[in-house]
Design a protein around this motif. Structure first.
Motif, mmCIF file in Angstrom:
data_model
loop_
_atom_site.group_PDB
_atom_site.id
_atom_site.type_symbol
_atom_site.label_atom_id
_atom_site.label_comp_id
_atom_site.label_asym_id
_atom_site.label_seq_id
_atom_site.Cartn_x
_atom_site.Cartn_y
_atom_site.Cartn_z
ATOM 1 N N GLU A 1 -5.353 -13.482 -7.675
ATOM 2 C CA GLU A 1 -4.150 -12.691 -7.912
ATOM 3 C C GLU A 1 -2.912 -13.225 -7.200
ATOM 4 O OE1 GLU A 1 -7.062 -11.382 -6.912
ATOM 5 O OE2 GLU A 1 -7.540 -9.619 -8.116
ATOM 6 N N ALA B 1 -10.521 -13.291 -7.610
ATOM 7 C CA ALA B 1 -9.619 -13.261 -6.455
ATOM 8 C C ALA B 1 -8.524 -14.323 -6.545
ATOM 9 C CB ALA B 1 -10.413 -13.389 -5.159
ATOM 10 N N THR C 1 0.819 -1.216 0.000
ATOM 11 C CA THR C 1 0.000 0.000 0.000
ATOM 12 C C THR C 1 0.851 1.263 0.000
ATOM 13 O OG1 THR C 1 -1.744 -1.175 1.175
ATOM 14 C CG2 THR C 1 -1.849 1.220 1.220
ATOM 15 N N THR D 1 -0.986 -7.421 -7.136
ATOM 16 C CA THR D 1 -2.041 -6.432 -6.980
ATOM 17 C C THR D 1 -2.195 -5.481 -8.161
ATOM 18 O OG1 THR D 1 -0.466 -4.983 -5.864
ATOM 19 C CG2 THR D 1 -1.804 -6.439 -4.467
ATOM 20 N N HIS D 2 -1.139 -5.360 -8.992
ATOM 21 C CA HIS D 2 -1.138 -4.395 -10.092
ATOM 22 C C HIS D 2 -0.560 -5.033 -11.349
ATOM 23 C CE1 HIS D 2 -1.589 -1.825 -6.633
ATOM 24 N NE2 HIS D 2 -1.899 -0.817 -7.431
ATOM 25 N N GLU E 1 2.125 2.135 -3.569
ATOM 26 C CA GLU E 1 1.207 2.159 -4.710
ATOM 27 C C GLU E 1 1.330 3.436 -5.534
ATOM 28 O OE1 GLU E 1 -3.344 1.160 -5.945
ATOM 29 O OE2 GLU E 1 -3.028 1.993 -3.934
ATOM 30 N N PRO F 1 -4.544 -1.244 -10.972
ATOM 31 C CA PRO F 1 -4.713 -2.260 -9.941
ATOM 32 C C PRO F 1 -5.685 -3.347 -10.403
ATOM 33 C CG PRO F 1 -5.968 -0.309 -9.378
ATOM 34 C CD PRO F 1 -5.213 0.016 -10.640
ATOM 35 N N SER F 2 -5.491 -4.527 -9.871
ATOM 36 C CA SER F 2 -6.408 -5.626 -10.192
ATOM 37 C C SER F 2 -7.756 -5.393 -9.527
ATOM 38 C CB SER F 2 -5.837 -6.964 -9.719
ATOM 39 O OG SER F 2 -6.779 -7.987 -9.951
ATOM 40 N N ARG F 3 -8.789 -5.679 -10.256
ATOM 41 C CA ARG F 3 -10.165 -5.621 -9.734
ATOM 42 C C ARG F 3 -10.900 -6.919 -10.075
ATOM 43 N NH1 ARG F 3 -8.213 -2.137 -6.922
ATOM 44 N NH2 ARG F 3 -8.556 0.089 -7.223
ATOM 45 N N SER F 4 -10.163 -8.021 -10.116
ATOM 46 C CA SER F 4 -10.727 -9.299 -10.525
ATOM 47 C C SER F 4 -11.722 -9.841 -9.505
ATOM 48 C CB SER F 4 -9.607 -10.325 -10.724
ATOM 49 O OG SER F 4 -10.165 -11.595 -10.997
ATOM 50 N N PRO F 5 -12.910 -10.242 -9.958
ATOM 51 C CA PRO F 5 -13.870 -10.866 -9.043
ATOM 52 C C PRO F 5 -13.484 -12.310 -8.704
ATOM 53 C CG PRO F 5 -14.761 -10.818 -11.258
ATOM 54 C CD PRO F 5 -13.457 -10.057 -11.302
#
Length: 102
Positions: A50, A48, A12, A54-55, A15, A42-46
């Motif tokens: 990853e 999960a 964090t 994260t990016h 970032e 950033p990843s926003r995958s539903p």
């Protein structure tokens, strides 16, 4: 066409610097022949799946010669060192793949 994909584990606190480094690559892509389509975020995958990555960043190259030109570019290499510095564990927090698209 070659799609260059980088996945990063980004703490964090790193970032903002990582996203700035990704954005700074835009100038490199804009000036190198055969490089196009820089995208990052950033990843926003539903799903999960990853696994701590994260990016991500993607750049398309018309061929292997264009990718090599990018890989050897001094500005890219300097920004790459900043990216390594932002990743969790340095280079261990990165994965890079170059896909030959069909």
């Amino acid at each position: 066409m070659i799609r260059h994909i980088l996945l990063a584990q980004v703490p964090t606190e790193s970032e903002k610097a990582m996203l700035q480094s990704f954005d700074d690559l835009r100038a490199v892509v804009d000036r190198l022949p055969g490089a196009t389509g820089l995208a990052f975020g950033p990843s926003r995958s539903p799903e999960a799946l990853e696994r701590g990555f994260t990016h991500g960043l993607c750049i398309d190259f018309v061929d292997h010669d264009a990718l090599k030109l990018y890989a050897d570019d001094a500005e890219h290499r300097a920004i790459g060192q900043r990216i390594v510095g932002c990743a969790l564990g340095g280079v261990d927090g990165l994965v890079v793949v170059d896909l030959e698209l069909h």
